[in-house]
Design a protein around this motif. Structure first.
Motif, PDB file in Angstrom:
ATOM      1  N   SER A 147      -3.158   0.977  -5.377  1.00  0.00           N
ATOM      2  CA  SER A 147      -3.260  -0.030  -4.331  1.00  0.00           C
ATOM      3  C   SER A 147      -4.706  -0.133  -3.844  1.00  0.00           C
ATOM      4  N   MET A 196       0.848  -1.191   0.000  1.00  0.00           N
ATOM      5  CA  MET A 196       0.000   0.000   0.000  1.00  0.00           C
ATOM      6  C   MET A 196       0.877   1.233   0.000  1.00  0.00           C
ATOM      7  N   TYR A 219      -7.119  -2.332  -0.644  1.00  0.00           N
ATOM      8  CA  TYR A 219      -7.198  -3.266   0.474  1.00  0.00           C
ATOM      9  C   TYR A 219      -8.655  -3.298   0.943  1.00  0.00           C
ATOM     10  N   SER A 268      -5.735  -7.860  -0.690  1.00  0.00           N
ATOM     11  CA  SER A 268      -4.797  -6.759  -0.943  1.00  0.00           C
ATOM     12  C   SER A 268      -4.308  -6.841  -2.384  1.00  0.00           C
ATOM     13  N   ILE A 297      -4.024   8.606  -0.146  1.00  0.00           N
ATOM     14  CA  ILE A 297      -4.611   7.434   0.495  1.00  0.00           C
ATOM     15  C   ILE A 297      -5.976   7.815   1.064  1.00  0.00           C
ATOM     16  N   LYS A 307      -2.069  -4.604  -5.644  1.00  0.00           N
ATOM     17  CA  LYS A 307      -1.202  -3.478  -6.023  1.00  0.00           C
ATOM     18  C   LYS A 307      -0.801  -3.638  -7.478  1.00  0.00           C
TER      19      LYS A 307
END
Length: 393
Positions: free
Chosen positions: A236, A125, A238, A220, A279, A222
């Motif tokens: 990314s 991440m 999650y 997860s 983020i 990426k």
């Protein structure tokens, strides 16, 4: 005694011969590797590979005493069983007295650019969580949002696949992990507290492979694009929910759901470097969670930073001296549900400094941080002067 000394000498010789070979200062984001990648690719026919990194810091908040700290010392070990299967582990010593296993996983190269992995691994991440060796980033301290939102160093137990699609200039990672731990409980099956909160967000819930509980595996992902010279773009994701202990996992509010998305960019051209990151994490069920635990977890955490750096030394020199500036804003109460928003959690850091690469693997850092938040008074957030020395081999 002679046999012991002889054995130690043989072991020392083997370890010296098994060291990773130092490379030049690699600043092109398309060619940068982290510690685990370097171990996997750096055994050069040797069965055992040894490396390490560490950093010593001096932090001086305005008006307070300064602190000196061996922030971390990490020893890296890799073992190559055959041409397809390797094992990598990182043993971390924090603040001299705390010991953790940062990574411990088996990598199985099933085909060209396709790897299966299982064990304790970093969650992919953002940038810093995977690339946190001291010579890979500017600033004595890691960015604040990478501590409060992502949060570094975030690693959990899981399995998955990684590789590259070179025809698309695309790297990929996909893992199933256990999630953050949400609450603590007593022997009677009663919730005694919450591990997630307003100031540090999800950080307190990292399980780190320590007798981890799991009741709902998380996904997860990426993707990294490297199709343009000097540029690396990352996306990314999650998705899942937190993990409550078995005796309370059915209690209303014991768990929260989460979806985290990250965008990152790194760029290098001649003497100039830049990077940026965004983020956002949406947390569901925070109203019930906060009512049960007495915490003040926000329903959305978000943050971003932008950074630019310029090498002040001639390009042909092996040494590099970067002057850099970074602006970051991160808020662990970007949204709240049925609690009062704490404006002090909406933080802004401006960092100005120098990063001096003395040689490959040795860096000296100095910077000054202007700290603020959105509360009516920011006097409790002193500015800070920082110095650091880092190594990676």
């Amino acid at each position: 005694m002679k046999k012991l000394l002889f054995s130690l000498a043989i072991m020392a010789t083997a370890l010296v011969n098994a060291q990773t070979v130092g490379d030049s200062i690699q600043l092109d984001p398309q060619k940068q590797v982290n510690a685990a990648q370097r171990i996997l690719s750096g055994n050069y026919g040797k069965a055992v590979t040894v490396g390490g990194y560490g950093e010593m810091l001096y932090n001086q908040p305005e008006g307070d005493n300064g602190t000196l700290d061996v922030q971390r010392l990490v020893m890296l070990f890799g073992y190559k069983f055959d041409d397809k299967i390797q094992f990598v582990t990182e043993i971390e010593f924090e603040h001299v007295q705390e010991v953790y296993v940062e990574q411990a996983f088996v990598n199985y190269n099933v085909a060209n650019n396709v790897n299966l992995r299982g064990g304790l691994m970093l969650v992919p991440m953002g940038i810093i969580n995977e690339y946190h060796e001291p010579t890979t980033f500017n600033g004595t301290n890691r960015p604040g949002m990478d501590k409060s939102i992502i949060p570094t160093t975030w690693r959990e137990l899981g399995v998955g696949v990684s590789g590259k699609l070179n025809n698309l200039s695309l790297g990929y990672q996909a893992y199933i992990f256990n999630g953050f731990k949400s609450v603590t409980s007593d022997k009677n099956g009663l919730v005694t507290g919450g591990l997630l909160g307003g100031s540090n967000g999800l950080r307190g819930g990292r399980q780190k492979g320590i007798e981890s509980t799991v009741n709902s595996p998380n996904l997860s992902l990426k993707f990294d694009y490297y199709g343009l010279p000097g540029l690396r773009l990352g996306l990314s994701g999650y998705f899942g929910k937190t993990q409550a202990p078995d005796d309370v996992d059915m209690v209303d509010g014991a768990d929260v759901g989460m979806s985290m998305i990250g965008l990152d960019v790194r760029y290098a051209h001649k003497k100039f470097m830049a990077r940026g990151q965004y983020i956002m994490a949406d947390i569901s069920g925070t109203n019930e969670y906060n009512a049960l635990t007495g915490q003040n977890l926000g329903s959305q955490l978000s943050g971003y930073y932008v950074e630019g750096a310029y090498n002040l030394l001639p390009s042909q020199k092996n040494q590099k001296l970067f002057a850099f500036a970074r602006y970051e804003n991160y808020d662990t109460h970007a949204k709240v549900d049925a609690i009062t928003e704490n404006l002090g959690y909406d933080r802004t850091d401006v960092t100005l400094g120098l990063t001096y690469h003395l040689t490959s693997g040795v860096v000296a850092k100095a910077d000054y941080q202007f700290k603020d938040n959105a509360a009516l008074s920011s006097r409790d957030v002193p500015n800070q002067l920082n110095f650091g020395l880092g190594v990676w081999f």
